[in-house]
Motif scaffolding. Structure first.
Motif, PDB file in Angstrom:
ATOM      1  N   ILE A  17     -35.324 -23.873 -27.782  1.00 40.10           N
ATOM      2  CA  ILE A  17     -34.848 -25.076 -27.089  1.00 40.10           C
ATOM      3  C   ILE A  17     -33.380 -24.900 -26.697  1.00 40.10           C
ATOM      4  O   ILE A  17     -32.984 -25.215 -25.575  1.00 40.10           O
ATOM      5  CB  ILE A  17     -35.048 -26.328 -27.967  1.00 40.10           C
ATOM      6  N   ALA A  18     -32.571 -24.378 -27.619  1.00 38.40           N
ATOM      7  CA  ALA A  18     -31.145 -24.190 -27.337  1.00 38.40           C
ATOM      8  C   ALA A  18     -30.923 -23.193 -26.198  1.00 38.40           C
ATOM      9  O   ALA A  18     -29.966 -23.320 -25.428  1.00 38.40           O
ATOM     10  CB  ALA A  18     -30.419 -23.721 -28.598  1.00 38.40           C
ATOM     11  N   MET A  19     -31.816 -22.222 -26.059  1.00 35.62           N
ATOM     12  CA  MET A  19     -31.672 -21.188 -25.029  1.00 35.62           C
ATOM     13  C   MET A  19     -32.222 -21.605 -23.663  1.00 35.62           C
ATOM     14  O   MET A  19     -32.075 -20.861 -22.690  1.00 35.62           O
ATOM     15  CB  MET A  19     -32.377 -19.900 -25.469  1.00 35.62           C
ATOM     16  N   GLU A  20     -32.816 -22.783 -23.566  1.00 33.02           N
ATOM     17  CA  GLU A  20     -33.404 -23.212 -22.292  1.00 33.02           C
ATOM     18  C   GLU A  20     -32.415 -23.182 -21.141  1.00 33.02           C
ATOM     19  O   GLU A  20     -32.791 -22.886 -20.013  1.00 33.02           O
ATOM     20  CB  GLU A  20     -34.021 -24.612 -22.430  1.00 33.02           C
ATOM     21  N   ASP A  21     -31.154 -23.475 -21.420  1.00 33.02           N
ATOM     22  CA  ASP A  21     -30.152 -23.460 -20.352  1.00 33.02           C
ATOM     23  C   ASP A  21     -29.420 -22.125 -20.270  1.00 33.02           C
ATOM     24  O   ASP A  21     -28.473 -21.971 -19.503  1.00 33.02           O
ATOM     25  CB  ASP A  21     -29.161 -24.617 -20.511  1.00 33.02           C
ATOM     26  N   GLY A  22     -29.851 -21.165 -21.091  1.00 34.68           N
ATOM     27  CA  GLY A  22     -29.262 -19.831 -21.059  1.00 34.68           C
ATOM     28  C   GLY A  22     -27.991 -19.681 -21.865  1.00 34.68           C
ATOM     29  O   GLY A  22     -27.427 -18.595 -21.947  1.00 34.68           O
ATOM     30  N   ILE A  23     -27.531 -20.766 -22.480  1.00 37.40           N
ATOM     31  CA  ILE A  23     -26.285 -20.739 -23.257  1.00 37.40           C
ATOM     32  C   ILE A  23     -26.505 -21.477 -24.577  1.00 37.40           C
ATOM     33  O   ILE A  23     -27.019 -22.591 -24.587  1.00 37.40           O
ATOM     34  CB  ILE A  23     -25.137 -21.439 -22.494  1.00 37.40           C
ATOM     35  N   VAL A  24     -26.097 -20.843 -25.658  1.00 36.89           N
ATOM     36  CA  VAL A  24     -26.094 -21.521 -26.959  1.00 36.89           C
ATOM     37  C   VAL A  24     -24.621 -21.722 -27.329  1.00 36.89           C
ATOM     38  O   VAL A  24     -23.913 -20.762 -27.621  1.00 36.89           O
ATOM     39  CB  VAL A  24     -26.831 -20.706 -28.048  1.00 36.89           C
ATOM     40  N   SER A  25     -24.191 -22.970 -27.285  1.00 39.73           N
ATOM     41  CA  SER A  25     -22.794 -23.282 -27.590  1.00 39.73           C
ATOM     42  C   SER A  25     -22.548 -23.159 -29.095  1.00 39.73           C
ATOM     43  O   SER A  25     -23.484 -23.113 -29.896  1.00 39.73           O
ATOM     44  CB  SER A  25     -22.458 -24.703 -27.136  1.00 39.73           C
ATOM     45  N   ASP A  26     -21.270 -23.105 -29.459  1.00 40.23           N
ATOM     46  CA  ASP A  26     -20.918 -23.057 -30.883  1.00 40.23           C
ATOM     47  C   ASP A  26     -21.449 -24.277 -31.623  1.00 40.23           C
ATOM     48  O   ASP A  26     -21.917 -24.174 -32.750  1.00 40.23           O
ATOM     49  CB  ASP A  26     -19.397 -22.977 -31.054  1.00 40.23           C
ATOM     50  N   SER A  27     -21.398 -25.433 -30.960  1.00 38.92           N
ATOM     51  CA  SER A  27     -21.873 -26.658 -31.619  1.00 38.92           C
ATOM     52  C   SER A  27     -23.390 -26.640 -31.791  1.00 38.92           C
ATOM     53  O   SER A  27     -23.908 -27.099 -32.803  1.00 38.92           O
ATOM     54  CB  SER A  27     -21.422 -27.902 -30.861  1.00 38.92           C
ATOM     55  N   GLU A  28     -24.113 -26.086 -30.813  1.00 36.30           N
ATOM     56  CA  GLU A  28     -25.568 -25.956 -30.958  1.00 36.30           C
ATOM     57  C   GLU A  28     -25.902 -24.984 -32.097  1.00 36.30           C
ATOM     58  O   GLU A  28     -26.803 -25.241 -32.899  1.00 36.30           O
ATOM     59  CB  GLU A  28     -26.207 -25.441 -29.672  1.00 36.30           C
ATOM     60  N   GLU A  29     -25.161 -23.890 -32.158  1.00 37.42           N
ATOM     61  CA  GLU A  29     -25.385 -22.902 -33.216  1.00 37.42           C
ATOM     62  C   GLU A  29     -25.121 -23.507 -34.593  1.00 37.42           C
ATOM     63  O   GLU A  29     -25.897 -23.319 -35.533  1.00 37.42           O
ATOM     64  CB  GLU A  29     -24.490 -21.683 -32.989  1.00 37.42           C
ATOM     65  N   ALA A  30     -24.045 -24.264 -34.717  1.00 37.67           N
ATOM     66  CA  ALA A  30     -23.720 -24.920 -35.985  1.00 37.67           C
ATOM     67  C   ALA A  30     -24.807 -25.923 -36.367  1.00 37.67           C
ATOM     68  O   ALA A  30     -25.193 -26.022 -37.538  1.00 37.67           O
ATOM     69  CB  ALA A  30     -22.362 -25.613 -35.896  1.00 37.67           C
ATOM     70  N   LEU A  31     -25.301 -26.640 -35.380  1.00 34.99           N
ATOM     71  CA  LEU A  31     -26.360 -27.616 -35.620  1.00 34.99           C
ATOM     72  C   LEU A  31     -27.635 -26.928 -36.103  1.00 34.99           C
ATOM     73  O   LEU A  31     -28.238 -27.336 -37.101  1.00 34.99           O
ATOM     74  CB  LEU A  31     -26.621 -28.421 -34.350  1.00 34.99           C
ATOM     75  N   ILE A  32     -28.022 -25.869 -35.423  1.00 37.25           N
ATOM     76  CA  ILE A  32     -29.236 -25.142 -35.814  1.00 37.25           C
ATOM     77  C   ILE A  32     -29.074 -24.538 -37.204  1.00 37.25           C
ATOM     78  O   ILE A  32     -30.002 -24.587 -38.024  1.00 37.25           O
ATOM     79  CB  ILE A  32     -29.587 -24.068 -34.765  1.00 37.25           C
ATOM     80  N   THR A  83     -18.759 -36.469 -30.442  1.00 42.80           N
ATOM     81  CA  THR A  83     -19.701 -36.739 -29.368  1.00 42.80           C
ATOM     82  C   THR A  83     -20.945 -35.890 -29.577  1.00 42.80           C
ATOM     83  O   THR A  83     -20.875 -34.823 -30.158  1.00 42.80           O
ATOM     84  CB  THR A  83     -19.073 -36.459 -27.983  1.00 42.80           C
ATOM     85  N   ILE A  84     -22.071 -36.386 -29.116  1.00 48.42           N
ATOM     86  CA  ILE A  84     -23.315 -35.628 -29.169  1.00 48.42           C
ATOM     87  C   ILE A  84     -23.651 -35.241 -27.732  1.00 48.42           C
ATOM     88  O   ILE A  84     -23.896 -36.105 -26.892  1.00 48.42           O
ATOM     89  CB  ILE A  84     -24.454 -36.438 -29.813  1.00 48.42           C
ATOM     90  N   SER A  85     -23.635 -33.945 -27.477  1.00 50.78           N
ATOM     91  CA  SER A  85     -23.908 -33.456 -26.124  1.00 50.78           C
ATOM     92  C   SER A  85     -25.396 -33.630 -25.814  1.00 50.78           C
ATOM     93  O   SER A  85     -26.219 -33.784 -26.723  1.00 50.78           O
ATOM     94  CB  SER A  85     -23.532 -31.984 -26.011  1.00 50.78           C
ATOM     95  N   PRO A  86     -25.751 -33.591 -24.541  1.00 52.66           N
ATOM     96  CA  PRO A  86     -27.175 -33.665 -24.182  1.00 52.66           C
ATOM     97  C   PRO A  86     -28.000 -32.548 -24.845  1.00 52.66           C
ATOM     98  O   PRO A  86     -29.133 -32.784 -25.268  1.00 52.66           O
ATOM     99  CB  PRO A  86     -27.169 -33.518 -22.654  1.00 52.66           C
ATOM    100  N   ASP A  87     -27.427 -31.351 -24.965  1.00 57.97           N
ATOM    101  CA  ASP A  87     -28.146 -30.248 -25.614  1.00 57.97           C
ATOM    102  C   ASP A  87     -28.341 -30.518 -27.105  1.00 57.97           C
ATOM    103  O   ASP A  87     -29.402 -30.240 -27.660  1.00 57.97           O
ATOM    104  CB  ASP A  87     -27.410 -28.922 -25.417  1.00 57.97           C
ATOM    105  N   GLU A  88     -27.313 -31.054 -27.754  1.00 55.18           N
ATOM    106  CA  GLU A  88     -27.437 -31.402 -29.176  1.00 55.18           C
ATOM    107  C   GLU A  88     -28.464 -32.526 -29.353  1.00 55.18           C
ATOM    108  O   GLU A  88     -29.265 -32.498 -30.288  1.00 55.18           O
ATOM    109  CB  GLU A  88     -26.086 -31.837 -29.740  1.00 55.18           C
ATOM    110  N   PHE A  89     -28.436 -33.490 -28.442  1.00 55.45           N
ATOM    111  CA  PHE A  89     -29.394 -34.589 -28.513  1.00 55.45           C
ATOM    112  C   PHE A  89     -30.827 -34.059 -28.397  1.00 55.45           C
ATOM    113  O   PHE A  89     -31.722 -34.502 -29.122  1.00 55.45           O
ATOM    114  CB  PHE A  89     -29.108 -35.622 -27.418  1.00 55.45           C
TER     115      PHE A  89
END
Length: 108
Positions: A17-32, A83-89
């Motif tokens: 899911i995180a890779m759907e946009d081709g980028i995994v941000s630091d915040s997405e990585e921390a969340l996962i 803030t919760i980004s759309p990707d984090e949401f």
């Protein structure tokens, strides 16, 4: 009793899911990473309960509390930057769906 879901499968689902946009941000990585850590703890308790072949009322209560912890910790990590980004949401919504599936799985 084998589970339909497991921590590794959940981790792979969230990474996909995180890779759907081709980028995994630091915040997405921390969340996962936070979700993975807490899901692993949840499955240790779940496996111990199933090994005993009896799920007690106390264990059901513990499962509920652990699910809440997984969700609460994930939200805390997602909100770390206020803030919760759309990707984090999207990841949080996926987590909710996954935990609902795990809950059904543990009853059957």
């Amino acid at each position: 009793m084998p589970h339909k879901m497991n921590p590794q499968k959940i981790y792979r689902m969230l990474c996909k899911i995180a890779m759907e946009d081709g980028i995994v941000s630091d915040s997405e990585e921390a969340l996962i990473d936070s979700i993975k850590k807490n899901i692993e703890k949840y499955y240790v308790v779940l496996d111990e309960a199933f090994d005993a072949n009896v799920i007690t009322t106390e264990e059901h209560f513990n499962f509920y509390n652990l699910r809440r912890t997984v969700i609460d910790e994930a939200i805390k990590v997602a909100k770390a930057d206020e803030t919760i980004s759309p990707d984090e949401f999207k990841l949080l919504k996926a987590l909710q769906s996954i935990l609902e599936e795990v809950e059904v799985d543990e009853h059957y």
